[in-house]
Design a protein around this motif. Structure first.
Motif, PDB file in Angstrom:
ATOM      1  N   ASN A 199       0.860  -1.054   0.020  1.00  0.00           N
ATOM      2  CA  ASN A 199      -0.472  -0.068  -0.139  1.00  0.00           C
ATOM      3  C   ASN A 199       0.790   1.453   0.034  1.00  0.00           C
ATOM      4  OD1 ASN A 199      -3.081  -0.243   0.480  1.00  0.00           O
ATOM      5  ND2 ASN A 199      -2.025  -1.645   1.960  1.00  0.00           N
ATOM      6  N   TYR A 404     -11.062   8.188  -0.001  1.00  0.00           N
ATOM      7  CA  TYR A 404     -11.999   7.078   0.114  1.00  0.00           C
ATOM      8  C   TYR A 404     -11.845   6.720  -1.553  1.00  0.00           C
ATOM      9  CZ  TYR A 404     -13.658   1.712  -0.287  1.00  0.00           C
ATOM     10  OH  TYR A 404     -14.313   0.837  -0.465  1.00  0.00           O
ATOM     11  N   ASN A 408     -10.551   3.931  -3.747  1.00  0.00           N
ATOM     12  CA  ASN A 408     -11.148   2.743  -2.542  1.00  0.00           C
ATOM     13  C   ASN A 408     -10.218   1.690  -2.039  1.00  0.00           C
ATOM     14  OD1 ASN A 408     -13.418   3.504  -4.710  1.00  0.00           O
ATOM     15  ND2 ASN A 408     -13.151   2.176  -5.973  1.00  0.00           N
ATOM     16  N   ASN A 409      -9.378   1.990  -1.420  1.00  0.00           N
ATOM     17  CA  ASN A 409      -8.590   1.461  -0.399  1.00  0.00           C
ATOM     18  C   ASN A 409      -8.721   2.131   0.679  1.00  0.00           C
ATOM     19  OD1 ASN A 409      -6.404   0.157   0.906  1.00  0.00           O
ATOM     20  ND2 ASN A 409      -4.729   1.235  -0.907  1.00  0.00           N
ATOM     21  N   ASP A 412      -6.040   3.543   3.097  1.00  0.00           N
ATOM     22  CA  ASP A 412      -6.257   5.299   2.715  1.00  0.00           C
ATOM     23  C   ASP A 412      -6.484   6.363   3.890  1.00  0.00           C
ATOM     24  OD1 ASP A 412      -4.444   4.888   0.403  1.00  0.00           O
ATOM     25  OD2 ASP A 412      -6.454   6.000  -1.176  1.00  0.00           O
TER      26      ASP A 412
END
Length: 501
Positions: A199, A404, A408-409, A412
């Protein structure tokens, strides 16, 4: 003739219906968050940064720019009416502006502040238009060592011109640079400081970082106390200044405009330093210095003109060199990166509509702000009645949705929460987050230009001293750092910013 052609491109861009709408939205939001103490343009831009990902680049930058300089207008309203500056740069305006309000002259103070801001914003935008192309041309002749040295100057100046401890400022800069190293090495492709998670392969997400550091931490600070922000005397009788008022304000407006236009270009300067400097100058040259602090009109006209001029000329380094002069400009660079646009001197040739559209939008935006700030002043006063327990959940919701939506993680959101708590801790430790953000944004570019210089020179560190430009800039950085560390200068510097605290 070239300037007229460039501005025609800019006005053709900004006068498109969609861009006019985005300019109005930015100015309206900027005025609103300038009125509401504790939110500020930094947190608002951080929240809206992910939203701009789905907009055209021109519309995004026009809106974000409107939020920034619009907040300078809005901050004066509450500073004058209720002695509560919406923006740090409006703290000086409150000194005499609120005294005028207590004497029944709130409308005159608001009118002079708005008209002075309009004049300053118009002139500052002309300065940007005149100097943008020459600065860009000069920047194209810079080599990697020169860019490295220029960024060092920016980082040092951001500490020297900001308030607070020099040591804490240096610490924040270094920590920001280290955070900027997280991710994939640009030359070897190896992962660095990622703690074993992919990430962080592309680095710490700037949107989550900015939203946490400013928006979430401000919410945490605001939860400490709830206040009734609208006293009974926040009423307007007349908005019309007399001929004597206009004559008395003309000199301070012009001096504040010039001062703000110059200081705004300096890293770490911008609106706040300009307003403090203007107030000091007006008081020193006044024939009646004893009236300052008791409702002196020059104490409103000068600082308000200076902070608006400073806010707008701070766009010059960002647009022409790709170097942020303050944390808000760092987020503007983040907005460009999100759009896939590389900030720097090539921006004017590769994205002329964006470059000149943003500049032209400042003229349009300043005109909108005069209309928004005077006839609608009653609306802004009523906005102050919104309680924190209604306002903060809305801000938190927008932050979560915005952060987000970019990748779309859920990771974060974790970044945003972590740096929200970290930013709150920094305020308790009296550490400014601004140098941290500047170091974080400039860190990857600083590393890239340093390593590129070393590769081209075969590992010879003298490359930074052999080139006249880089050697001069590094010498300037050293001189500035030595000067601010001198005991007398450090003591005077602390006195300048004591009123803000």
């Amino acid at each position: 003739m070239d300037l007229i052609q460039h501005l025609s491109v800019g006005f053709e861009t900004v006068l498109q219906p969609s861009n006019i709408l985005f300019c109005f939205i930015g100015c309206f939001l900027g005025t609103a968050i300038g009125v509401l103490p504790g939110i500020g343009p930094m947190g608002t831009i951080a929240i809206l940064l992910p939203v701009t990902f789905g907009f055209p680049p021109e519309a995004s930058l026009i809106m974000l720019a409107g939020i920034y300089y619009g907040a300078q207008y809005g901050g004066s309203t509450t500073a004058i009416l209720i002695n509560l500056p919406g923006e740090a740069s409006s703290a000086v305006t409150a000194i005499d502006g609120h005294q005028m309000a207590l004497k029944g002259r709130a409308g005159v103070a608001l009118s002079v502040a708005a008209l002075g801001s309009f004049v300053a914003g118009t002139v500052a935008t002309l300065v940007i238009a005149l100097f943008a192309v020459p600065l860009t041309s000069m920047a194209l002749s810079f080599g990697p060592p020169d860019y490295f040295a220029l960024m060092v100057v920016g980082l040092v100046a951001s500490i020297a011109l900001a308030h607070g401890s020099i040591l804490k400022g240096l610490t924040m800069i270094v920590f920001g640079l280290l955070l900027g190293c997280v991710g994939t090495d640009i030359y070897t492709g190896s992962l660095r400081f990622t703690m074993g998670t992919l990430n962080l392969a592309d680095g710490i997400p700037i949107v989550g970082f900015g939203a946490g550091l400013y928006a979430i931490s401000e919410i945490l600070r605001g939860l400490e106390h709830e206040t009734d922000r609208v006293p009974d005397h926040a009423r307007i009788t007349t908005l019309m200044p007399t001929r004597k008022d206009l004559s008395e304000a003309t000199g301070p407006v012009l001096r504040g405009t010039v001062l703000g236009s110059v200081l705004g270009v300096l890293p770490g300067g911008g609106a706040m330093l300009s307003s403090f400097a203007s107030y000091t100058i007006e008081k020193k040259i006044s024939r009646k210095p004893e009236t300052f602090g008791h409702g002196a009109l020059p104490g409103v006209a000068g600082p308000e003109s200076a902070n608006n001029a400073g806010a707008q000329t701070s766009f010059i380094p960002m647009l022409t060199l790709g170097i942020p002069s303050n944390p808000i400009m760092a987020l503007m660079i983040g907005a460009l990166i999100l759009q896939g646009i590389a900030p720097g001197p090539n921006l004017v040739s590769e994205q002329p509509k964006l470059f000149w559209g943003v500049i032209a939008s400042m003229w349009v935006g300043n005109l909108m702000l005069v209309v928004l700030n005077l006839p609608l002043v009653g609306l802004w006063v009523r906005l102050l009645r919104v309680k924190n327990h209604f306002l903060f959940p809305a801000i938190l919701g927008f932050s979560v949705i915005g952060v987000y939506s970019i990748g779309n993680n859920p990771f974060d959101l974790g970044v945003m929460a972590f740096f929200g708590a970290f930013g709150y801790l920094l305020t308790k430790l009296k550490c400014e987050p601004a140098p941290l953000l500047l170091g974080f944004v400039l860190g990857p570019m600083l590393e890239e230009y340093m390593r590129r210089s070393m590769i081209l020179s075969g590992g010879d560190w003298m490359v930074f001293l052999e080139r006249p430009i880089s050697a001069s800039l590094l010498a300037l950085s050293a001189i500035v750092l030595v000067i601010v560390l001198l005991p007398g200068v450090r003591r005077s510097r602390n006195e300048v910013f004591v009123e803000e605290d």
